[in-house]
Write a protein that holds these residues in place. Structure first.
Motif, PDB file in Angstrom:
ATOM      1  N   ALA A 106      -1.481   2.507  12.123  1.00  0.00           N
ATOM      2  CA  ALA A 106      -1.511   3.904  12.564  1.00  0.00           C
ATOM      3  C   ALA A 106      -1.283   3.996  14.071  1.00  0.00           C
ATOM      4  CB  ALA A 106      -2.838   4.537  12.172  1.00  0.00           C
ATOM      5  N   GLU A 107      -1.901   3.095  14.838  1.00  0.00           N
ATOM      6  CA  GLU A 107      -1.707   3.101  16.289  1.00  0.00           C
ATOM      7  C   GLU A 107      -0.276   2.729  16.654  1.00  0.00           C
ATOM      8  OE1 GLU A 107      -3.362   0.989  20.393  1.00  0.00           O
ATOM      9  OE2 GLU A 107      -4.242   0.460  18.457  1.00  0.00           O
ATOM     10  N   MET A 108       0.251   1.711  15.997  1.00  0.00           N
ATOM     11  CA  MET A 108       1.602   1.254  16.307  1.00  0.00           C
ATOM     12  C   MET A 108       2.638   2.332  16.011  1.00  0.00           C
ATOM     13  SD  MET A 108       3.536  -2.149  14.857  1.00  0.00           S
ATOM     14  CE  MET A 108       2.359  -3.243  15.640  1.00  0.00           C
ATOM     15  N   PHE A 109       2.447   3.063  14.901  1.00  0.00           N
ATOM     16  CA  PHE A 109       3.417   4.077  14.500  1.00  0.00           C
ATOM     17  C   PHE A 109       3.105   5.443  15.102  1.00  0.00           C
ATOM     18  CE2 PHE A 109       3.510   1.503  10.301  1.00  0.00           C
ATOM     19  CZ  PHE A 109       4.227   0.495  10.929  1.00  0.00           C
ATOM     20  N   GLN A 110       1.959   5.548  15.794  1.00  0.00           N
ATOM     21  CA  GLN A 110       1.502   6.817  16.364  1.00  0.00           C
ATOM     22  C   GLN A 110       1.396   7.901  15.287  1.00  0.00           C
ATOM     23  OE1 GLN A 110       0.537   7.512  19.981  1.00  0.00           O
ATOM     24  NE2 GLN A 110       0.107   5.431  19.257  1.00  0.00           N
ATOM     25  N   MET A 111       0.808   7.484  14.160  1.00  0.00           N
ATOM     26  CA  MET A 111       0.479   8.386  13.064  1.00  0.00           C
ATOM     27  C   MET A 111      -1.043   8.523  12.995  1.00  0.00           C
ATOM     28  SD  MET A 111       3.342   9.241  11.315  1.00  0.00           S
ATOM     29  CE  MET A 111       5.031   8.713  11.067  1.00  0.00           C
ATOM     30  N   GLU A 112      -1.515   9.589  12.383  1.00  0.00           N
ATOM     31  CA  GLU A 112      -2.959   9.812  12.324  1.00  0.00           C
ATOM     32  C   GLU A 112      -3.673   8.792  11.449  1.00  0.00           C
ATOM     33  OE1 GLU A 112      -3.116  14.680  12.991  1.00  0.00           O
ATOM     34  OE2 GLU A 112      -3.702  13.805  11.059  1.00  0.00           O
ATOM     35  N   ALA A 113      -3.026   8.355  10.375  1.00  0.00           N
ATOM     36  CA  ALA A 113      -3.686   7.443   9.440  1.00  0.00           C
ATOM     37  C   ALA A 113      -2.636   6.620   8.704  1.00  0.00           C
ATOM     38  CB  ALA A 113      -4.547   8.228   8.439  1.00  0.00           C
ATOM     39  N   ALA A 114      -3.106   5.559   8.049  1.00  0.00           N
ATOM     40  CA  ALA A 114      -2.206   4.675   7.306  1.00  0.00           C
ATOM     41  C   ALA A 114      -2.920   4.139   6.076  1.00  0.00           C
ATOM     42  CB  ALA A 114      -1.731   3.522   8.192  1.00  0.00           C
ATOM     43  N   LEU A 115      -2.129   3.703   5.112  1.00  0.00           N
ATOM     44  CA  LEU A 115      -2.664   3.204   3.842  1.00  0.00           C
ATOM     45  C   LEU A 115      -1.901   1.954   3.438  1.00  0.00           C
ATOM     46  CD1 LEU A 115      -4.598   3.821   1.412  1.00  0.00           C
ATOM     47  CD2 LEU A 115      -2.645   5.008   0.358  1.00  0.00           C
ATOM     48  N   PHE A 116      -2.645   0.917   3.042  1.00  0.00           N
ATOM     49  CA  PHE A 116      -2.042  -0.327   2.552  1.00  0.00           C
ATOM     50  C   PHE A 116      -1.734  -0.163   1.066  1.00  0.00           C
ATOM     51  CE2 PHE A 116      -2.668  -4.922   1.171  1.00  0.00           C
ATOM     52  CZ  PHE A 116      -1.456  -5.359   1.675  1.00  0.00           C
ATOM     53  N   VAL A 117      -0.478  -0.415   0.697  1.00  0.00           N
ATOM     54  CA  VAL A 117       0.017  -0.204  -0.663  1.00  0.00           C
ATOM     55  C   VAL A 117       0.695  -1.488  -1.132  1.00  0.00           C
ATOM     56  CG1 VAL A 117       1.586   1.207  -2.064  1.00  0.00           C
ATOM     57  CG2 VAL A 117       0.328   2.254  -0.183  1.00  0.00           C
ATOM     58  N   PRO A 118       0.600  -1.824  -2.426  1.00  0.00           N
ATOM     59  CA  PRO A 118       1.178  -3.094  -2.886  1.00  0.00           C
ATOM     60  C   PRO A 118       2.676  -3.249  -2.642  1.00  0.00           C
ATOM     61  CG  PRO A 118      -0.323  -2.229  -4.543  1.00  0.00           C
ATOM     62  CD  PRO A 118      -0.186  -1.171  -3.494  1.00  0.00           C
ATOM     63  N   THR A 119       3.473  -2.192  -2.862  1.00  0.00           N
ATOM     64  CA  THR A 119       4.926  -2.343  -2.772  1.00  0.00           C
ATOM     65  C   THR A 119       5.569  -1.147  -2.082  1.00  0.00           C
ATOM     66  OG1 THR A 119       5.506  -1.201  -4.836  1.00  0.00           O
ATOM     67  CG2 THR A 119       4.886  -3.528  -5.014  1.00  0.00           C
ATOM     68  N   GLY A 120       6.787  -1.349  -1.616  1.00  0.00           N
ATOM     69  CA  GLY A 120       7.538  -0.271  -1.005  1.00  0.00           C
ATOM     70  C   GLY A 120       7.947   0.791  -2.012  1.00  0.00           C
ATOM     71  N   THR A 121       8.274   0.382  -3.221  1.00  0.00           N
ATOM     72  CA  THR A 121       8.630   1.348  -4.259  1.00  0.00           C
ATOM     73  C   THR A 121       7.458   2.272  -4.554  1.00  0.00           C
ATOM     74  OG1 THR A 121      10.273  -0.121  -5.264  1.00  0.00           O
ATOM     75  CG2 THR A 121       9.347   1.594  -6.668  1.00  0.00           C
ATOM     76  N   MET A 122       6.249   1.715  -4.677  1.00  0.00           N
ATOM     77  CA  MET A 122       5.072   2.541  -4.894  1.00  0.00           C
ATOM     78  C   MET A 122       4.798   3.436  -3.689  1.00  0.00           C
ATOM     79  SD  MET A 122       1.083   1.529  -5.739  1.00  0.00           S
ATOM     80  CE  MET A 122       1.418   0.827  -7.347  1.00  0.00           C
ATOM     81  N   SER A 123       4.986   2.906  -2.508  1.00  0.00           N
ATOM     82  CA  SER A 123       4.735   3.670  -1.299  1.00  0.00           C
ATOM     83  C   SER A 123       5.652   4.891  -1.222  1.00  0.00           C
ATOM     84  CB  SER A 123       4.937   2.782  -0.075  1.00  0.00           C
ATOM     85  OG  SER A 123       4.648   3.467   1.116  1.00  0.00           O
ATOM     86  N   ASN A 124       6.946   4.700  -1.498  1.00  0.00           N
ATOM     87  CA  ASN A 124       7.879   5.826  -1.509  1.00  0.00           C
ATOM     88  C   ASN A 124       7.520   6.836  -2.593  1.00  0.00           C
ATOM     89  OD1 ASN A 124       9.558   5.120   0.646  1.00  0.00           O
ATOM     90  ND2 ASN A 124      10.907   3.881  -0.627  1.00  0.00           N
ATOM     91  N   LEU A 125       7.141   6.343  -3.766  1.00  0.00           N
ATOM     92  CA  LEU A 125       6.771   7.238  -4.855  1.00  0.00           C
ATOM     93  C   LEU A 125       5.541   8.068  -4.493  1.00  0.00           C
ATOM     94  CD1 LEU A 125       7.036   8.336  -7.718  1.00  0.00           C
ATOM     95  CD2 LEU A 125       5.841   6.291  -8.545  1.00  0.00           C
ATOM     96  N   ILE A 126       4.551   7.418  -3.888  1.00  0.00           N
ATOM     97  CA  ILE A 126       3.359   8.147  -3.450  1.00  0.00           C
ATOM     98  C   ILE A 126       3.736   9.237  -2.451  1.00  0.00           C
ATOM     99  CG2 ILE A 126       1.219   7.944  -2.113  1.00  0.00           C
ATOM    100  CD1 ILE A 126       0.878   5.149  -3.353  1.00  0.00           C
ATOM    101  N   ALA A 127       4.610   8.906  -1.508  1.00  0.00           N
ATOM    102  CA  ALA A 127       5.028   9.897  -0.517  1.00  0.00           C
ATOM    103  C   ALA A 127       5.668  11.102  -1.191  1.00  0.00           C
ATOM    104  CB  ALA A 127       5.999   9.271   0.480  1.00  0.00           C
ATOM    105  N   VAL A 128       6.539  10.848  -2.163  1.00  0.00           N
ATOM    106  CA  VAL A 128       7.179  11.938  -2.891  1.00  0.00           C
ATOM    107  C   VAL A 128       6.135  12.769  -3.638  1.00  0.00           C
ATOM    108  CG1 VAL A 128       8.770  12.490  -4.771  1.00  0.00           C
ATOM    109  CG2 VAL A 128       9.394  10.744  -3.092  1.00  0.00           C
TER     110      VAL A 128
END
Length: 431
Positions: A106-128
């Motif tokens: 979160a600090e590196m990306f200057q975002m308020e928060a971050a979440l650890f997710v198993p895969t990029g495909t799941m991460s994109n799906l969650i975002a959608v």
């Protein structure tokens, strides 16, 4: 702020990292079998597996695996960090290693928060799923984007989200007028879905690791703000983009609402992706992750690798970019001129090049690069198997990563030159 300054301030040292790439010997015949001809225009590369060789081939074989930066393996320091990781139940929010990784990201990306997710495909799906909260909402994606091509239509399958596409330009961007024309108006008109989200990809995979221009991202964000849409970046390789531009990732990400960043490609973790954005977005993302089966328990063992990836592995991406450019230049210098490369497009670790010799197809070239031919050991001093994929539009795709050294790159060049020379000699004899 320069990348060097950013690294000094944010990327504090955890452990001295050494990468020892595991070299596996692969069968020429089986490797070649992994690269069939292009049977469909909608196939972008073949993902056939390669396996152990049978005896009786070259006595000394070196494998240079350029199929993807997903084949990286954790080195000793990363394995040590994983073994020593302090863990807890992450679903309960009690894994200290996961929590620390999320804070670092979160600090590196200057975002308020971050979440650890198993895969990029799941991460994109969650975002959608979070951005498009109602079934029948619509997202706008590039027609050659990873999210559209390689993620099995999960947004439609699992989230009930409709996708409309805009044409990806050669640099991975869109035409902004076309993008604006895709935005739906008149909600709640019952005939149409509701536009909610614009998705961009940086670096762009299919277009050859291209870095999205900052001006494009600024304009997309301005357009999204004008119409009340969100912008999500599939930033699986956004750290490659940051290194290529000499900027901290936050400078790129300031133009997006959310981002998905892969830890398991060039950054070397065995597993994991970071999803980052506003706090309320991440709160909803936690719920979606759980519903999709991504809530892991003592995940700190994996998060320890992710911390090393973010804090230790970013700067070394420059070596991958340099090695890709070295190979690309060698393709151009090949005599006779079998290959075509636009050096201006070789920006990061992904290389797409064209075979302009009409009697040599991408699938045949990849098969010959992956096998140890007769007399090769005598000509090169050892057998060399170079694994890469035929791509679309008569191109070949090769990807550099932490398992490929400058020496490996030179071996790949030697093999490429040998294959090209042998093919031309065979062509001449056949005439």
């Amino acid at each position: 702020m320069s990348l060097k300054t950013f690294s000094c301030r944010v990327l504090c040292k955890l452990l001295n990292h050494e990468v020892v790439a595991s070299k596996k010997t692969l069968s020429a015949r089986d490797a070649a079998a992994g690269f069939p001809g292009r049977s469909s225009a909608r196939g972008y590369y073949n993902s056939g597996k390669v396996s152990q060789p049978r005896p009786g081939k070259a006595a000394h074989v070196r494998v240079v695996d350029l199929r993807s930066d997903t084949v990286t393996k954790p080195g000793p320091a990363m394995r040590q960090a994983m073994a020593a990781a302090e863990v807890g139940d992450d679903v309960m929010g009690e894994d200290p290693s996961v929590n620390e990784l999320q804070e670092i990201a979160a600090e590196m990306f200057q975002m308020e928060a971050a979440l650890f997710v198993p895969t990029g495909t799941m991460s994109n799906l969650i975002a959608v799923m979070v951005h498009c909260r109602e079934r029948g909402d619509e997202m706008i994606v590039g027609d050659l984007s990873h999210l559209h091509i390689y993620e099995q239509g999960g947004s439609a399958q699992l989230a009930g989200v409709h996708a409309t596409t805009v044409d990806n330009l050669p640099d991975g961007s869109f035409d902004l007028e076309q993008l604006e024309s895709k935005i739906r108006h008149g909600y709640p008109d019952p005939h149409y879905p509701r536009s909610r989200l614009i998705c961009v990809e940086n670096t762009h995979n299919i277009q050859g690791g291209r870095v999205l221009p900052l001006t494009f991202l600024q304009e997309v964000r301005a357009l999204a703000d004008r119409y009340g849409l969100s912008v999500h970046m599939d930033g699986a390789r956004v750290m490659n983009a940051a290194v290529a531009m000499g900027l901290p990732p936050s400078t790129i990400l300031q133009h997006t609402h959310t981002v998905s960043v892969c830890l398991s490609k060039g950054l070397g973790s065995p597993v994991g992706t970071i999803l980052a954005g506003p706090k309320d977005f991440i709160t909803r993302a936690v719920r979606c992750r759980k519903a999709l089966g991504g809530g892991m328990r003592q995940a700190g063992i994996l998060a320890a690798a992710g911390k090393l990836s973010l804090l230790e592995m970013v700067g070394r991406l420059e070596e991958d970019h340099h090695n890709a450019k070295t190979f690309a230049q060698a393709l151009l210098e090949c005599d006779p001129a079998v290959f075509a490369v636009d050096m201006a497009t070789v920006e990061t670790n992904i290389l797409r090049f064209r075979i302009q010799e009409p009697t040599l197809s991408p699938s045949e070239f990849c098969a010959r690069m992956a096998e140890v031919g007769e007399g090769e050991e005598a000509a090169l001093g050892q057998g060399i198997q170079v694994l890469m994929y035929p791509h679309f539009s008569n191109t070949v795709r090769a990807v550099w990563h932490l398992g490929i050294s400058p020496e490996d790159t030179q071996l790949a060049i030697q093999k490429m030159q040998l294959v090209a020379s042998q093919h031309i000699k065979e062509k001449v004899r056949a005439q």
